[in-house]
Design a protein around this motif. Structure first.
Motif, PDB file in Angstrom:
ATOM      1  N   VAL A 420       3.023  -5.570   4.082  1.00  0.00           N
ATOM      2  CA  VAL A 420       1.724  -5.018   3.704  1.00  0.00           C
ATOM      3  C   VAL A 420       0.632  -5.962   4.198  1.00  0.00           C
ATOM      4  N   ARG A 422      -2.573  -6.505   3.693  1.00  0.00           N
ATOM      5  CA  ARG A 422      -3.460  -7.231   2.785  1.00  0.00           C
ATOM      6  C   ARG A 422      -2.710  -8.356   2.071  1.00  0.00           C
ATOM      7  N   SER A 475       2.027  10.242  -1.285  1.00  0.00           N
ATOM      8  CA  SER A 475       1.913  10.072   0.165  1.00  0.00           C
ATOM      9  C   SER A 475       0.638  10.710   0.694  1.00  0.00           C
ATOM     10  N   HIS A 479      -5.364   5.779   0.704  1.00  0.00           N
ATOM     11  CA  HIS A 479      -5.563   4.454   0.119  1.00  0.00           C
ATOM     12  C   HIS A 479      -6.476   3.636   1.029  1.00  0.00           C
ATOM     13  N   TYR A 481      -7.902   0.777   3.269  1.00  0.00           N
ATOM     14  CA  TYR A 481      -7.251  -0.276   4.040  1.00  0.00           C
ATOM     15  C   TYR A 481      -8.231  -1.430   4.219  1.00  0.00           C
ATOM     16  N   PRO A 482      -7.807  -2.665   4.034  1.00  0.00           N
ATOM     17  CA  PRO A 482      -6.487  -3.087   3.573  1.00  0.00           C
ATOM     18  C   PRO A 482      -6.495  -3.391   2.073  1.00  0.00           C
ATOM     19  N   THR A 483      -5.536  -2.865   1.370  1.00  0.00           N
ATOM     20  CA  THR A 483      -5.329  -3.207  -0.038  1.00  0.00           C
ATOM     21  C   THR A 483      -3.831  -3.383  -0.266  1.00  0.00           C
ATOM     22  N   GLN A 484      -3.489  -4.136  -1.293  1.00  0.00           N
ATOM     23  CA  GLN A 484      -2.075  -4.296  -1.617  1.00  0.00           C
ATOM     24  C   GLN A 484      -1.486  -3.004  -2.186  1.00  0.00           C
ATOM     25  N   GLU A 486      -1.619  -0.344  -0.955  1.00  0.00           N
ATOM     26  CA  GLU A 486      -1.071   0.407   0.169  1.00  0.00           C
ATOM     27  C   GLU A 486       0.455   0.369   0.160  1.00  0.00           C
ATOM     28  N   LYS A 489       1.702   3.601  -1.167  1.00  0.00           N
ATOM     29  CA  LYS A 489       1.679   4.675  -0.164  1.00  0.00           C
ATOM     30  C   LYS A 489       2.819   4.497   0.842  1.00  0.00           C
ATOM     31  N   LYS A 490       3.104   3.262   1.231  1.00  0.00           N
ATOM     32  CA  LYS A 490       4.198   3.016   2.152  1.00  0.00           C
ATOM     33  C   LYS A 490       5.526   3.500   1.570  1.00  0.00           C
TER      34      LYS A 490
END
Length: 515
Positions: A420, A422, A475, A479, A481-484, A486, A489-490
């Motif tokens: 990730v 972030r 999904s 979200h 970007y960039p955030t943790q 995310e 979502k991944k």
């Protein structure tokens, strides 16, 4: 009005902040009111559950007569000796840790990081006092609630006595909470020890601190005191810290503790404690051998025990267990149908937010259900929780072993924060997002997040479970970007990719070729 002879709880030091706190949550000059002829609801205990029940019932605009009884401090553990003070010192400890780790970010800290422990504790007392007016006796009196300070006990099926004065009731709620377990170790009482109820009265940092118990409370405070400059040793009876948590998550925290050079003594049995000239000597056995560790202070964080003593529950037919607390059904009704319970006194979930949610169930079931407006169940709650170590562990829903025991065929998706962006930028790559779903479906069964601010991230998954939204819905959520976050979502995107069967992939390739 009847005078309450105040027996103020031991709250030290009695500086301006603690005096301010007491003026709100246990006023020394408080006058208990003359009881009403009959109360619609009497609540015993002014912690989170009791406060929410009393305020909720009084605020319905139905003219209900509500009484609230508290023998110690309004606000209960959370405000006075739990959530609020612990998070204050955890924040200070993180500031100290960030300075020490600044070199890895290209920032040169001073050679010696100075922690003013007295100032750390003073800051905590100031914040706690500043928050306390929300839970004050006077505020609840102004809400129309009769507030009684004193010890309560049931007299008969329809009356509760407070300092010799009887309150008659139609319904009652037991919300007396829990306290720290006192381990039965020879010599411990004589040597003296701290619990969460006394540790926040410290003004001088213990140079050597032994923590008994490697659960959430023990681990949170152990790491905080270590970062504030104490030499900390954790003694835990099991083979791993936080052994009730997801094993992968607990391992991340344990490795972090080892990197911070905390001493961990696992799989040990405490034999005795002795006060010596060198300090408090703890003798323990491990792998068949007997060892000793010496500390200036001992902090006990070995679980919680329900406050059932002195209530005379037998007189009203309320069944209870000294270790598990008051027995309730799924509607939080005790074995006496006129008496309910909420919070740590009766629930396995011993969290402030759990007590709050349970209190709302009690309000509905005591006041609305009798009129045919439906009842709420404790089992319907989707309950997240957080262990506030660094990194934090946040969890919601089932663990893998629980899901398997319930017969679910499961699949688990795990996204390490090393993937990730972030988290890489923040230098916080040790954690992960783990989401478990029903195989062949996007139904989320449980999730664990390990990150510095995991508690701020888990609510997205909690909402999805509570509203029956699956991984496909997560999904589709954009979200920033960039955030943790995310990482969530991944994980959801990883599920979506499993829907692309070889046949589907072949079909898509053909479409692409001829487009």
């Amino acid at each position: 009005m009847t005078q309450f002879i105040s027996q103020e709880p031991a709250l030290q030091p009695l500086d301006e902040y603690n005096q301010s706190l007491l003026s709100y949550v246990h006023p020394p000059d408080w006058m208990n009111p003359t009881p009403a002829a009959m109360y619609d609801l009497v609540v015993i205990g002014a912690g989170t559950a009791g406060l929410v029940v009393a305020a909720g019932a009084a605020g319905l605009g139905l003219g209900l007569k509500v009484a609230l009884i508290e023998r110690s401090l309004m606000g209960g553990d959370c405000l006075n000796v739990g959530c609020v003070p612990s998070k204050c010192i955890i924040r200070s400890s993180r500031a100290a840790a960030d300075i020490r780790d600044a070199m890895s970010f290209g920032v040169h800290p001073p050679e010696q990081v100075e922690v003013d422990f007295a100032a750390v504790m003073r800051r905590m007392r100031k914040i706690r006092a500043g928050i306390s007016h929300h839970d004050s006796a006077d505020r609840f009196r102004k809400l129309g609630i009769d507030v009684f300070l004193g010890s309560a006990e049931f007299v008969n099926e329809g009356a509760i006595a407070v300092n010799g004065t009887q309150l008659r009731f139609k319904k009652a709620v037991i919300a007396t909470g829990a306290r720290a377990v006192r381990p039965k170790v020879p010599g411990l009482e004589e040597a003296g020890y701290l619990t969460n109820e006394t540790v926040f009265s410290l003004t001088k940092r213990p140079n050597r601190l032994a923590v008994i118990g490697g659960g959430p409370i023990g681990c949170e405070l152990a790491q905080a005191f270590h970062r504030l400059g104490s030499q900390v040793t954790i003694l835990h009876k099991n083979s791993h810290l936080l052994d009730r948590e997801d094993a992968d998550a607990a391992e991340v925290v344990q490795q972090q503790f080892l990197r911070e050079k905390m001493q961990l003594i696992l799989d040990c049995k405490l034999e005795q404690v002795e006060q010596t000239s060198a300090g408090k000597a703890i003798q323990y056995s491990q792998n068949g051998a007997v060892h000793k560790v010496v500390a200036d202070e001992i902090l006990v964080g070995a679980g919680r025990a329900p406050n059932v003593e002195g209530l005379n529950l037998e007189a009203v037919g309320v069944n209870y267990d000294p270790r598990r607390g008051v027995q309730v059904n799924d509607y939080l009704q005790t074995t006496n149908p006129r008496i309910y319970a909420a919070g740590d006194i009766c629930m396995d979930w011993k969290f402030t937010h759990a007590a709050d949610a349970a209190a709302r169930i009690v309000i509905k079931n005591t006041l609305f259900a009798p009129f045919g407006l439906g009842r709420s169940k404790l089992s319907s709650l989707v309950m997240p929780w957080v262990t506030y170590t660094d990194p934090e562990i946040a969890h919601v829903g089932l663990y893998e072993q629980d899901a398997q025991a319930k017969g679910f065929d499961i699949n688990t998706i795990k996204i390490p924060f090393s993937s990730v962006d972030r988290a890489l930028a923040d230098g916080e790559t040790e954690g992960f997002v783990k989401i478990m779903h029903k195989r062949g479906s996007d139904q989320i069964l449980g999730a664990t997040i390990v990150a510095r601010h995991a508690g701020e991230m888990i609510s997205e998954v909690t909402l999805a479970i509570a509203t029956k939204q699956g991984l496909s819905a997560l999904s589709g959520v954009i979200h920033p970007y960039p955030t943790q976050a995310e990482g969530i979502k991944k994980a959801a995107d990883a599920y979506r990719r499993t829907l692309l069967t070889p046949r589907t992939q072949t079909f898509l390739k053909l479409l692409t070729k001829f487009s």
